[in-house]
Write a protein that holds these residues in place. Structure first.
Motif, PDB file in Angstrom:
ATOM      1  N   LEU A  97      -1.566   1.246   9.022  1.00 14.73           N
ATOM      2  CA  LEU A  97      -2.203   0.019   9.510  1.00 14.73           C
ATOM      3  C   LEU A  97      -3.722   0.072   9.378  1.00 14.73           C
ATOM      4  N   ASP A  98      -4.309   1.240   9.640  1.00 16.77           N
ATOM      5  CA  ASP A  98      -5.759   1.388   9.439  1.00 16.77           C
ATOM      6  C   ASP A  98      -6.110   1.191   7.968  1.00 16.77           C
ATOM      7  N   CYS A  99      -5.336   1.812   7.092  1.00 17.94           N
ATOM      8  CA  CYS A  99      -5.600   1.702   5.654  1.00 17.94           C
ATOM      9  C   CYS A  99      -5.443   0.253   5.199  1.00 17.94           C
ATOM     10  N   ALA A 100      -4.416  -0.420   5.676  1.00 15.59           N
ATOM     11  CA  ALA A 100      -4.211  -1.823   5.301  1.00 15.59           C
ATOM     12  C   ALA A 100      -5.405  -2.678   5.706  1.00 15.59           C
ATOM     13  N   ASP A 101      -5.893  -2.494   6.918  1.00 15.58           N
ATOM     14  CA  ASP A 101      -7.036  -3.282   7.384  1.00 15.58           C
ATOM     15  C   ASP A 101      -8.298  -2.968   6.583  1.00 15.58           C
ATOM     16  N   ILE A 102      -8.531  -1.691   6.308  1.00 14.47           N
ATOM     17  CA  ILE A 102      -9.732  -1.302   5.576  1.00 14.47           C
ATOM     18  C   ILE A 102      -9.656  -1.787   4.129  1.00 14.47           C
ATOM     19  N   CYS A 103      -8.484  -1.687   3.517  1.00 16.31           N
ATOM     20  CA  CYS A 103      -8.329  -2.170   2.135  1.00 16.31           C
ATOM     21  C   CYS A 103      -8.527  -3.686   2.057  1.00 16.31           C
ATOM     22  N   LYS A 110      11.469   7.206   0.614  1.00 16.73           N
ATOM     23  CA  LYS A 110      11.073   6.508  -0.613  1.00 16.73           C
ATOM     24  C   LYS A 110       9.925   5.531  -0.360  1.00 16.73           C
ATOM     25  N   HIS A 111       9.958   4.852   0.786  1.00 14.16           N
ATOM     26  CA  HIS A 111       8.878   3.903   1.077  1.00 14.16           C
ATOM     27  C   HIS A 111       7.540   4.619   1.202  1.00 14.16           C
ATOM     28  N   CYS A 112       7.548   5.832   1.721  1.00 12.41           N
ATOM     29  CA  CYS A 112       6.304   6.599   1.822  1.00 12.41           C
ATOM     30  C   CYS A 112       5.831   7.053   0.441  1.00 12.41           C
ATOM     31  N   ALA A 113       6.757   7.342  -0.467  1.00 13.73           N
ATOM     32  CA  ALA A 113       6.377   7.721  -1.833  1.00 13.73           C
ATOM     33  C   ALA A 113       5.665   6.552  -2.522  1.00 13.73           C
ATOM     34  N   ILE A 114       6.196   5.366  -2.366  1.00 19.62           N
ATOM     35  CA  ILE A 114       5.583   4.172  -2.954  1.00 19.62           C
ATOM     36  C   ILE A 114       4.211   3.931  -2.347  1.00 19.62           C
ATOM     37  N   CYS A 115       4.113   4.106  -1.048  1.00 14.98           N
ATOM     38  CA  CYS A 115       2.832   3.903  -0.366  1.00 14.98           C
ATOM     39  C   CYS A 115       1.799   4.926  -0.835  1.00 14.98           C
ATOM     40  N   ALA A 116       2.210   6.174  -0.954  1.00 15.33           N
ATOM     41  CA  ALA A 116       1.284   7.216  -1.404  1.00 15.33           C
ATOM     42  C   ALA A 116       0.742   6.883  -2.800  1.00 15.33           C
ATOM     43  N   GLU A 117       1.616   6.396  -3.686  1.00 13.10           N
ATOM     44  CA  GLU A 117       1.181   6.023  -5.036  1.00 13.10           C
ATOM     45  C   GLU A 117       0.180   4.875  -5.002  1.00 13.10           C
ATOM     46  N   SER A 118       0.424   3.892  -4.166  1.00 17.10           N
ATOM     47  CA  SER A 118      -0.482   2.754  -4.052  1.00 17.10           C
ATOM     48  C   SER A 118      -1.840   3.199  -3.491  1.00 17.10           C
ATOM     49  N   CYS A 125      -7.060  -2.876  -3.906  1.00 14.74           N
ATOM     50  CA  CYS A 125      -7.248  -2.959  -2.451  1.00 14.74           C
ATOM     51  C   CYS A 125      -6.219  -3.887  -1.807  1.00 14.74           C
ATOM     52  N   PHE A 126      -6.038  -5.069  -2.394  1.00 14.85           N
ATOM     53  CA  PHE A 126      -5.101  -6.016  -1.805  1.00 14.85           C
ATOM     54  C   PHE A 126      -3.655  -5.548  -1.947  1.00 14.85           C
ATOM     55  N   GLU A 127      -3.322  -4.921  -3.077  1.00 13.57           N
ATOM     56  CA  GLU A 127      -1.969  -4.363  -3.231  1.00 13.57           C
ATOM     57  C   GLU A 127      -1.734  -3.271  -2.193  1.00 13.57           C
ATOM     58  N   CYS A 128      -2.693  -2.369  -2.043  1.00 18.41           N
ATOM     59  CA  CYS A 128      -2.550  -1.256  -1.108  1.00 18.41           C
ATOM     60  C   CYS A 128      -2.389  -1.768   0.325  1.00 18.41           C
ATOM     61  N   ALA A 129      -3.133  -2.800   0.669  1.00 20.66           N
ATOM     62  CA  ALA A 129      -3.014  -3.371   2.018  1.00 20.66           C
ATOM     63  C   ALA A 129      -1.604  -3.871   2.268  1.00 20.66           C
ATOM     64  N   GLN A 130      -1.025  -4.544   1.294  1.00 21.64           N
ATOM     65  CA  GLN A 130       0.336  -5.067   1.453  1.00 21.64           C
ATOM     66  C   GLN A 130       1.352  -3.941   1.509  1.00 21.64           C
ATOM     67  N   VAL A 131       1.210  -2.947   0.635  1.00 22.54           N
ATOM     68  CA  VAL A 131       2.156  -1.835   0.596  1.00 22.54           C
ATOM     69  C   VAL A 131       2.069  -1.017   1.887  1.00 22.54           C
ATOM     70  N   CYS A 132       0.859  -0.763   2.371  1.00 22.30           N
ATOM     71  CA  CYS A 132       0.697  -0.002   3.616  1.00 22.30           C
ATOM     72  C   CYS A 132       1.295  -0.741   4.812  1.00 22.30           C
ATOM     73  N   THR A 133       1.117  -2.044   4.852  1.00 21.02           N
ATOM     74  CA  THR A 133       1.710  -2.836   5.939  1.00 21.02           C
ATOM     75  C   THR A 133       3.224  -2.744   5.880  1.00 21.02           C
ATOM     76  N   SER A 134       3.776  -2.845   4.689  1.00 15.83           N
ATOM     77  CA  SER A 134       5.220  -2.754   4.523  1.00 15.83           C
ATOM     78  C   SER A 134       5.729  -1.356   4.862  1.00 15.83           C
ATOM     79  N   CYS A 135       4.972  -0.332   4.494  1.00 13.31           N
ATOM     80  CA  CYS A 135       5.368   1.039   4.810  1.00 13.31           C
ATOM     81  C   CYS A 135       5.367   1.268   6.325  1.00 13.31           C
TER      82      CYS A 135
END
Length: 145
Positions: A68-74, A120-128, A36-46
């Protein structure tokens, strides 16, 4: 001697005075909180990277919103899960389901941009997002068993 964040979280949860009453498998709980915390950081960066895609900014508005919604929820999900004293299971289940929905929506959107626009940033975000979605499923499945 320094501890990495993962072992520090695991150690903290193991020493919690209420952990023996926890309905969660400790490894699944730790994995979900970390995801959850990793995904929040990756989504914010994406979201920030999408803002930097100036030639596609208008096309990426929905993606940025989902990031941003996903980052907040995660972030909220991780914070709710780390608290072990007298958990309200209906709230935890609902929060995990919200996290699943947010990760699925964001992951699907980012996957599309990764494939169609070679972002590429979206690919990383999708994986997270997928890792977080799987971790939430695992924790929910453990509660149902």
């Amino acid at each position: 001697m320094t501890q990495n964040a993962s072992s520090a979280l695991s150690s903290m949860l193991q020493t919690h005075p209420q952990i023996d009453k926890s309905p969660f498998d400790l490894a699944a709980l730790t994995g979900c909180i970390e995801a959850c915390f990793e995904c929040a950081q990756v989504c914010t960066s994406c979201a920030d990277a999408c803002l930097g895609e100036t030639e596609h900014a208008g096309h990426l508005t929905h993606c940025i919103r989902l990031n941003l919604d996903c980052a907040d929820i995660c972030t909220t999900t991780g914070r709710v899960l780390v608290r072990q004293t007298q958990p309200e299971m209906a709230v935890i289940r609902a929060q995990l389901q919200a996290c699943l929905a947010a990760c699925k929506a964001c992951g699907d959107e980012c996957q599309g941009h990764a494939e169609k626009m070679d972002m590429k940033h979206c690919a990383i975000c999708a994986e997270s997002c997928r890792r977080c979605e799987q971790a939430c499923h695992k924790l929910l499945d453990g509660l149902s068993a």
